[in-house]
Each structure stands twice: as structure tokens, then as C-alpha cells.
Write a protein that holds these residues in place. Sequence first.
Motif, PDB file in Angstrom:
ATOM      1  N   THR A  15       0.832  -1.207   0.000  1.00 25.59           N
ATOM      2  CA  THR A  15       0.000   0.000   0.000  1.00 25.59           C
ATOM      3  C   THR A  15       0.863   1.252   0.000  1.00 25.59           C
ATOM      4  N   ALA A  16       1.929   1.240   0.791  1.00 23.58           N
ATOM      5  CA  ALA A  16       2.844   2.391   0.813  1.00 23.58           C
ATOM      6  C   ALA A  16       3.488   2.594  -0.551  1.00 23.58           C
ATOM      7  N   ARG A  17       3.912   1.522  -1.173  1.00 24.86           N
ATOM      8  CA  ARG A  17       4.506   1.629  -2.508  1.00 24.86           C
ATOM      9  C   ARG A  17       3.495   2.124  -3.537  1.00 24.86           C
ATOM     10  N   GLU A  18       2.251   1.668  -3.375  1.00 31.20           N
ATOM     11  CA  GLU A  18       1.204   2.072  -4.315  1.00 31.20           C
ATOM     12  C   GLU A  18       0.920   3.566  -4.229  1.00 31.20           C
ATOM     13  N   MET A  19       1.060   4.166  -3.040  1.00 32.61           N
ATOM     14  CA  MET A  19       0.891   5.614  -2.925  1.00 32.61           C
ATOM     15  C   MET A  19       1.875   6.330  -3.840  1.00 32.61           C
ATOM     16  N   ASN A  20       3.119   5.868  -3.863  1.00 28.14           N
ATOM     17  CA  ASN A  20       4.116   6.495  -4.724  1.00 28.14           C
ATOM     18  C   ASN A  20       3.833   6.221  -6.192  1.00 28.14           C
ATOM     19  N   ARG A  21       3.413   4.989  -6.507  1.00 33.44           N
ATOM     20  CA  ARG A  21       3.121   4.659  -7.907  1.00 33.44           C
ATOM     21  C   ARG A  21       1.968   5.505  -8.439  1.00 33.44           C
ATOM     22  N   ARG A  22       1.013   5.816  -7.587  1.00 34.76           N
ATOM     23  CA  ARG A  22      -0.140   6.613  -8.019  1.00 34.76           C
ATOM     24  C   ARG A  22       0.133   8.106  -8.007  1.00 34.76           C
ATOM     25  N   GLY A  23       1.322   8.496  -7.571  1.00 35.33           N
ATOM     26  CA  GLY A  23       1.713   9.893  -7.609  1.00 35.33           C
ATOM     27  C   GLY A  23       1.132  10.756  -6.522  1.00 35.33           C
ATOM     28  N   ILE A  24       0.620  10.139  -5.440  1.00 37.88           N
ATOM     29  CA  ILE A  24       0.086  10.950  -4.347  1.00 37.88           C
ATOM     30  C   ILE A  24       1.101  11.104  -3.222  1.00 37.88           C
ATOM     31  N   ASN A  25       2.271  10.525  -3.404  1.00 39.45           N
ATOM     32  CA  ASN A  25       3.298  10.611  -2.381  1.00 39.45           C
ATOM     33  C   ASN A  25       4.667  10.616  -3.052  1.00 39.45           C
ATOM     34  N   VAL A  26       5.655  11.169  -2.365  1.00 42.91           N
ATOM     35  CA  VAL A  26       7.006  11.275  -2.923  1.00 42.91           C
ATOM     36  C   VAL A  26       8.018  10.756  -1.910  1.00 42.91           C
ATOM     37  N   ASN A  27       8.941   9.927  -2.371  1.00 42.40           N
ATOM     38  CA  ASN A  27      10.041   9.424  -1.554  1.00 42.40           C
ATOM     39  C   ASN A  27       9.525   8.747  -0.278  1.00 42.40           C
TER      40      ASN A  27
END
Length: 219
Positions: A15-27
Motif C-alpha cells: 500500500t505504501a509503494r502504491e501511494m508512490n506509484r499513483r503519484g500521491i506521495n514522494v520518496n
Amino acid sequence: MQDSELELRRAVIETAREMNRRGINVNKSGNVSARFGAGFLITPTGIPYERLEPADVVYVDLETGAAHGPRLPSSEWEMHAEAYRTRPDAGAVAHCHSCFATALACQNMPIPAFHYMVAAAGGDSIEVAPYETFGTRALALAAARALEKRNACLLEHHGSLALGATLDKALALLVEVENLARQYVTVRSLGEPRIIPADEMARVVEKFRTYGRQPEEKK
């Protein structure tokens, strides 16, 4: 470690990785947790999501606040803990620093009922929890107050926060909050937003209690 715990640890990481893949989170910003036993499993502080292994996910006892495992929990673990204490129905919590939701949060601008999908967050608006220093109990309590009757909120000068019965539902709502924030910013560029009347939003909020659910699914 039982298979069920291992599976949930992997799901927290995914889920944490998916946040980055979806562009709603960075690093490494943002954090994810899932209720487990008498506490919750949460992403650790300071480790890039792509490097996480199941053993890196930290178990936090909800009663004592004690963390268990080789890693330190996210600096926002108290915010997750207070969300679970305030909302016994919550099975997962997700937090990110997405662009448009954070922009509104920095201006202390709630998202009003300009679109019926605002009701996905559990009310006729998405409110802003007042600013408190990150990683503090004061922030945890401010966020928990904002989530008493809502499933998502903005955090002033910080980001957004969402909860759900499952990790998938918490993530989906966090993505929806960002989408609504982007739409709201766009609508404001066209003039004063037109707001759906309160009585209609009350009907929509009620419909969302069962919207999209199959008979066997939880909220």
C-alpha cells in the motif's frame, strides 16, 4: 510470525509503494498502517518503501504505545494510534503529502460540497485539522478530532489522512481526496464554486453508507 501477520505486513508495504506509484506521495513521506490484534502494524521511519521487508514493519501496542521490532515506527505513529482509538471501525490508516490536497491544507481551505463525491469522506465537506508540529501528540489529537465524524481530513501545512475498513479502502479514499482537491482547485479558477444544498448532501452521505458494496463486504 503467523501467515496472517506476514500477509498483512506485506500488504502494508504494498500500500505504501502504491501511494508512490499513483503519484500521491514522494520518496519517504507519508505512512501506512493496518489494525492487527491489540494494536497496529505501521511503516517504519526513514526507510524508502522499495527497500522495506516484512520484518521492517513495526507493531505498536494500542494501549501502551510500545513499539515492537528491529525498526522505529513512523514519526506519525501517534496520529495512527489516535485514529484507531477514536474510530474502532477503522481497519487501516493512510497518510500522504499529495499536491493538491496539501496545497489546500496549506491555505487552511476545506473542500466543500462542490461535488457529490465529497460524501465519500463521510460528510458534506472535507475539513482541515489545525496545524501542529509533525510527529507530536498534539497533531495526533487534532487529526483524531477531525476524524470523529469523517473518514478523511486535510492536515494544515502538512497533507491528507484517510481511514478505511481495509488498506485498499483507506488508499482508495486518499486517492479520491486528492482527486477532489484537484477538481476543487480547478473549479475555483472558473469562479465562485457552486455548492450542493445541505439537504441533498445529507441524502448523498446516507447513500454512501452502502454505495459500491457487495453483500459480503465491510464498510
